[in-house]
Scaffold this active site. Structure first.
Site, PDB file in Angstrom:
ATOM      1  N   ARG A  41       0.832  -1.227   0.000  1.00 14.53           N
ATOM      2  CA  ARG A  41       0.000   0.000   0.000  1.00 14.53           C
ATOM      3  C   ARG A  41       0.860   1.269   0.000  1.00 14.53           C
ATOM      4  O   ARG A  41       0.419   2.309  -0.489  1.00 14.53           O
ATOM      5  CB  ARG A  41      -0.948  -0.017   1.213  1.00 14.53           C
ATOM      6  CG  ARG A  41      -2.084   1.040   1.135  1.00 14.53           C
ATOM      7  CD  ARG A  41      -3.118   0.790   2.226  1.00 14.53           C
ATOM      8  NE  ARG A  41      -4.287   1.660   2.139  1.00 14.53           N
ATOM      9  CZ  ARG A  41      -4.563   2.652   2.989  1.00 14.53           C
ATOM     10  NH1 ARG A  41      -3.752   2.905   4.000  1.00 14.53           N
ATOM     11  NH2 ARG A  41      -5.648   3.382   2.849  1.00 14.53           N
ATOM     12  N   ILE A  67      -7.673   7.402  -0.938  1.00 14.13           N
ATOM     13  CA  ILE A  67      -7.451   5.952  -1.042  1.00 14.13           C
ATOM     14  C   ILE A  67      -8.350   5.364   0.048  1.00 14.13           C
ATOM     15  O   ILE A  67      -8.365   5.848   1.179  1.00 14.13           O
ATOM     16  CB  ILE A  67      -5.967   5.570  -0.845  1.00 14.13           C
ATOM     17  CG1 ILE A  67      -5.766   4.037  -0.885  1.00 14.13           C
ATOM     18  CG2 ILE A  67      -5.366   6.143   0.424  1.00 14.13           C
ATOM     19  CD1 ILE A  67      -4.280   3.604  -0.909  1.00 14.13           C
ATOM     20  N   SER A  68      -9.120   4.325  -0.305  1.00 14.59           N
ATOM     21  CA  SER A  68     -10.102   3.780   0.638  1.00 14.59           C
ATOM     22  C   SER A  68      -9.442   3.147   1.856  1.00 14.59           C
ATOM     23  O   SER A  68      -8.284   2.720   1.811  1.00 14.59           O
ATOM     24  CB  SER A  68     -10.956   2.708  -0.048  1.00 14.59           C
ATOM     25  OG  SER A  68     -11.646   3.239  -1.139  1.00 14.59           O
ATOM     26  N   GLN A  69     -10.216   3.066   2.930  1.00 10.98           N
ATOM     27  CA  GLN A  69      -9.753   2.387   4.153  1.00 10.98           C
ATOM     28  C   GLN A  69      -9.555   0.895   3.836  1.00 10.98           C
ATOM     29  O   GLN A  69     -10.454   0.264   3.246  1.00 10.98           O
ATOM     30  CB  GLN A  69     -10.825   2.567   5.234  1.00 10.98           C
ATOM     31  CG  GLN A  69     -10.477   1.951   6.560  1.00 10.98           C
ATOM     32  CD  GLN A  69     -11.686   1.903   7.492  1.00 10.98           C
ATOM     33  OE1 GLN A  69     -12.750   2.432   7.184  1.00 10.98           O
ATOM     34  NE2 GLN A  69     -11.510   1.247   8.616  1.00 10.98           N
TER      35      GLN A  69
END
Ligand code: SAH
Length: 229
Positions: A41, A67-69
């Site tokens: 990530r 950016i998504s969790q």
């Protein structure tokens, strides 16, 4: 040990801690946990946020997007894999709406032959391609277009994940879902949103289940070419 190796080890430990965290929050599919262990990530977040790359939180990626969790990405991937017992590449083609920086594309790429991903902001689509290249991901196609219209030249997908919220699930997405396929999309407004799971049955009938309360950026129409927003 070289500094580079030392850093790799640090990232690996950070990823393990993230996997432990999302597992404690309820992600139980071992294939999904393994994919998170293997997806770097830190290559998808902006430099300024790299120290937080493995915290279970959404982070800004510019252009008023995030950016998504990780937990939410894991939850959506777990939902589309549920009931699918194959170990490797259980899905053929997957459509992702809202590429953003490409992190979820990288996770999805581990479970299918090819990810088709649509992003409406051109500079983000380009950045996602660079990020995916540095992460060594090859089985994807990214297009800059309005994802609420689906992927016009491809017929049907085994699974569809939408990463932006809308008041109603776009019809074009439901049409592009293969029989026995699963579609997951956040539905609601800015304040109240839930993940909705759509399944298409043999007779082309669909069922809908309202699941977790979530918080996504809105699904917007049209595309953005400009570098400066
Ligand atoms: N999948 C990303 C999440 C990105 S946030 C991740 O891995 O973290 C959601 C993205 O959806 C944003 O980049 C936004 O620009 C994009 N988006 C919003 N509306 C869209 C639309 N109609 N078509 C394509 N992308 C859209």
């Amino acid at each position: 040990m070289s500094l580079e190796k030392n850093t790799d080890l640090t990232y690996q430990r950070a990823r393990q801690a993230l996997v432990d965290e999302i597992s404690s929050k309820g992600i139980s599919d071992l294939r999904v946990l393994d994919a998170f262990l293997k997806t770097p990530r830190h290559l998808f977040v902006d430099g300024a946020f790299s120290s937080r790359a493995y915290q279970d939180m959404s982070l800004p990626i510019g252009y008023h997007q995030t950016i998504s969790q990780p937990f939410i990405v894991a939850r959506m991937v777990e939902l589309i894999l549920k009931g699918n017992i194959f170990d490797k590449t259980p899905l053929g083609t997957v459509l992702e709406i809202g590429t953003g920086c490409g992190y979820q594309t990288a996770v999805l790429s581990k479970f299918c032959r090819k990810v088709f991903s649509v992003e409406r902001i051109s500079p983000l689509a380009e950045r996602a391609k660079k990020n995916l290249k540095s992460a060594g991901v090859k089985n994807y196609l990214i297009r800059c277009s309005d994802g609420s219209l689906g992927w016009p030249t491809y017929k049907k997908f085994d699974a569809i994940i939408c990463s932006a919220v809308s008041r109603n699930i776009p019809d074009s997405l439901i049409k592009q879902l293969e029989v026995s396929g699963k579609l997951i999309c956040p539905v609601g407004n800015e304040k109240n949103q839930n993940l909705v799971l759509v399944e298409k049955k043999e007779n082309n009938k669909i069922t809908k289940k309202v699941l977790d309360s979530v918080l996504f950026v809105p699904l917007l129409t049209g595309i953005v070419e400009d570098e400066k927003l």
